[in-house]
Design an enzyme around this catalytic site. Structure first.
Site, PDB file in Angstrom:
ATOM      1  N   ASP A  44      -8.138   0.042   6.320  1.00  0.00           N
ATOM      2  CA  ASP A  44      -8.032  -1.424   7.311  1.00  0.00           C
ATOM      3  C   ASP A  44      -6.630  -1.143   7.954  1.00  0.00           C
ATOM      4  OD1 ASP A  44     -10.439  -2.836   7.061  1.00  0.00           O
ATOM      5  OD2 ASP A  44      -9.599  -3.390   4.960  1.00  0.00           O
ATOM      6  N   LYS A  77       0.760  -1.239  -0.014  1.00  0.00           N
ATOM      7  CA  LYS A  77      -0.083   0.112  -0.046  1.00  0.00           C
ATOM      8  C   LYS A  77       0.756   1.454   0.002  1.00  0.00           C
ATOM      9  CE  LYS A  77      -4.286  -1.620   0.799  1.00  0.00           C
ATOM     10  NZ  LYS A  77      -5.417  -1.341   0.165  1.00  0.00           N
TER      11      LYS A  77
END
Length: 402
Positions: free
Chosen positions: A123, A75
């Site tokens: 998340d 990410k």
């Protein structure tokens, strides 16, 4: 659950906008931006000959994103990259002249960034990337975290100076609230999932992930015949599959999307032929993949270039964490978080149940991506029985030799 892609769009060309986003020119731009990051290094690619022999395959390679840009996950490539692009575009608009990545530290560009707030739901890993990107360019960040995000992951985001906004419910609830609050306050949402009317920024996030594919193709001795990649909303899977389809064409590998059985939103889209929301039941240990509605942009790509979709169970995800921590036959040890090794879990299941359907045999060359390291070290230690540091140091846990 195993499902071949029978969608009418399968193997059709990508939409022009997706081909532009995930193609060579986009990947070139990502690499140019990465060259300006002080801590950018290509992540390692590891061969697993013993595991390949055990599974009856020609080769297995794992690209380890646990070392990416100091954030411990793939990410790191998406959120921060999108923040940089958006700040430069706003600076160009405000200053009335061309602005490039080399200008990010100029006082006039940083003054523009200081007036911007970027926001997202997370998340854990995407929020860290957005927060880090904002800190690097001098912007503000507001990160929306749902009830399932661990305190360690929240603390890791807050370390980059982000405002933490807690949301009752799950990831999809936090996405909605981030969009609503940002609209009220004039913040810029940097989401890794899309919705009608909001596609360009998630596309930039996906574009950032193309660096993984480009590095892997340079590092591999031969192109892969099969690629297994895990999915939450589908962004990483779509980015990898889309870029491979563009650069390899008809020689592209068979591509399999792997999801938690408890949060299989891409499988649901494949079954329905469109994005649908799946019921939220028990949470999954694969915390970074706990999403209940696929990103429409990601599905648009995967409908065309994914060849199969499958799910794995909770115990399979934990088993591969342990297997990668304590490999057999001289294979390297890898620290893989709860969601990091899900592609390997899918491969192991596929070899047993679906090898003929996927053409897996002794000539197959499989590429996997460890999408995260121990982004929650306490949880990792609980599940694996060793700390991340001990795994990397090669320490054998007590009782492992008995």
């Amino acid at each position: 659950m195993f499902l071949l892609n029978n969608n009418a769009l399968h193997r059709r060309p990508l939409d022009p906008i997706d081909a532009e986003t995930l193609g060579t020119a986009g990947a070139d731009t990502v690499e140019r931006f990465l060259a300006h990051r002080d801590n950018h290094l290509a992540t390692p690619l590891h061969a697993f000959p013993a595991l390949a022999g055990e599974l009856g395959l020609g080769a297995i390679h794992i690209k380890d994103e646990g070392f990416r840009l100091g954030l411990g996950s793939f990410k790191a490539l998406g959120g921060a990259y999108a923040v940089f692009r958006l700040v430069l575009e706003e600076a160009e608009r405000r200053l009335g002249r061309p602005v490039d990545v080399a200008d990010l530290d100029r006082p006039d560009v940083r003054a523009v960034a200081a007036g911007m707030t970027v926001a997202c739901a997370t998340d854990g890993n995407h929020g860290r990337s957005v927060a880090q990107g904002a800190q690097l360019v001098g912007a503000k960040a507001a990160i929306f975290v749902h009830a399932g995000v661990s305190e360690e992951r929240i603390a890791a985001i807050a370390r980059y100076g982000a405002e933490i906004i807690r949301v009752d419910g799950n990831y999809d609830d936090s996405v909605r609230q981030a969009a609503e609050v940002s609209a009220e306050k004039g913040w810029t949402v940097v989401s890794d999932t899309s919705w009608p009317g909001y596609e360009r920024i998630p596309g930039l996030v996906m574009q950032g992930y193309t660096a993984i594919v480009r590095e892997a193709l340079r590092q591999l001795p031969q192109p892969p015949t099969h690629v297994f990649v895990q999915a939450g909303v589908g962004g990483i899977a779509a980015a990898v599959a889309g870029h491979l389809a563009i650069v390899l064409g008809e020689a592209r590998p068979t591509f399999i999307v792997v999801e938690p059985a408890r949060a299989a939103c891409v499988v649901a889209a494949a079954r329905a032929g469109r994005v649908v929301k799946v019921a939220h039941d028990q949470p999954t240990v694969m915390a970074m993949l706990e999403c209940y509605e696929a990103s429409p942009v990601a599905w648009r790509v995967l409908a065309r270039v994914a060849d199969a979709f499958m799910t794995v169970d909770e115990d399979e995800a934990v088993a591969v964490m342990r297997r990668l921590a304590r490999p057999a036959g001289g294979d390297p040890a890898i620290v893989s978080g709860e969601s990091g090794g899900v592609g390997l879990a899918g491969l192991i299941r596929a070899v047993t149940d679906n090898s003929a359907a996927l053409g897996l045999d002794g000539q197959s060359r499989v590429l996997l991506i460890n999408t995260e390291g121990a982004t929650d070290p306490h949880r990792y230690t609980e599940l694996v029985g060793q700390s991340p540091a001990d795994v990397l140091a090669g320490k054998v846990p007590v009782g492992a030799l008995s």
